[in-house]
Scaffold this motif. Structure first.
Motif, short mmCIF file in Angstrom:
data_model
loop_
_atom_site.label_atom_id
_atom_site.label_comp_id
_atom_site.label_asym_id
_atom_site.label_seq_id
_atom_site.Cartn_x
_atom_site.Cartn_y
_atom_site.Cartn_z
N UNK A 31 1.16 8.29 -15.69
CA UNK A 31 -0.30 8.13 -15.76
C UNK A 31 -0.72 6.67 -15.80
N UNK A 32 0.12 5.81 -16.40
CA UNK A 32 -0.20 4.39 -16.53
C UNK A 32 0.23 3.59 -15.30
N UNK A 33 0.81 4.26 -14.31
CA UNK A 33 1.28 3.57 -13.12
C UNK A 33 2.67 3.00 -13.24
N UNK A 34 3.37 3.33 -14.33
CA UNK A 34 4.74 2.84 -14.52
C UNK A 34 5.74 3.65 -13.71
N UNK A 87 0.87 -1.18 0.00
CA UNK A 87 0.00 0.00 0.00
C UNK A 87 0.91 1.23 0.00
N UNK A 88 1.26 1.67 -1.19
CA UNK A 88 2.28 2.70 -1.34
C UNK A 88 1.71 4.10 -1.49
N UNK A 89 2.43 5.03 -0.94
CA UNK A 89 2.24 6.44 -1.27
C UNK A 89 3.07 6.64 -2.54
N UNK A 90 2.46 7.19 -3.57
CA UNK A 90 3.19 7.46 -4.81
C UNK A 90 2.97 8.91 -5.21
N UNK A 91 3.85 9.40 -6.07
CA UNK A 91 3.76 10.75 -6.57
C UNK A 91 3.80 10.73 -8.09
#
Length: 152
Positions: A59-62, A29-33
């Motif tokens: 945008x694609x989660x890559x 369960x990551x915090x991403x930017x």
């Protein structure tokens, strides 16, 4: 007649020890930017989540990079010289782009060796090119006290 005083013989289990893998101890369960987020947003989220860095995704989660407290410090120092209390720089300006990653199938011992070798605090975990988690140095340290000697 000779008697043995060795006591009760303990027979060890014949089942092979399962390897201790990154996937069993990583955070999912990551915090991403995003690259377009500001350093203000990053500092607020890192502080709120009590973490020291996080993956940057498109945008694609890559995975496109990683941003850390050290990267934020660069903007803070720059703000000191420009007398700025806001930090509007974009994540893409300060993030690390050449990110080292680990596989979820890597053993925790091999991961520990990577932490020593590269002296960084976190590795994104990729499976088939997709971000599936992150493992930190703290995750590795927390895992070892609970392991039994038979799993080594």
């Amino acid at each position: 007649m000779v008697k043995s005083f060795q006591g009760v013989k303990v027979v060890e289990s014949k089942t092979p020890a399962q390897p201790i893998l990154v996937k069993d101890h990583m955070t999912t369960k990551l915090v991403t930017f995003r690259p377009e987020d500001t350093i203000d947003q990053v500092m607020e989220a890192l502080t709120k989540s009590k973490i020291s860095g996080a993956p940057v995704v498109d945008e694609a989660g890559g995975l496109v990079g990683i941003i850390s407290e050290v990267d934020c410090l660069r903007e803070i120092i720059k703000g000191k010289y420009t007398n700025t209390v806001r930090f509007p720089a974009k994540v893409q300006e300060l993030m690390t782009r050449d990110v080292m990653t680990l596989s979820p199938e890597m053993t925790l011992f091999d991961a520990a060796q990577k932490f020593l070798e590269y002296q960084i605090r976190r590795f994104p975990v990729l499976k088939n090119g997709q971000l599936v988690g992150q493992i930190s140095l703290s995750d590795v340290i927390r895992a070892f006290p609970s392991l039994k000697h038979t799993t080594w």
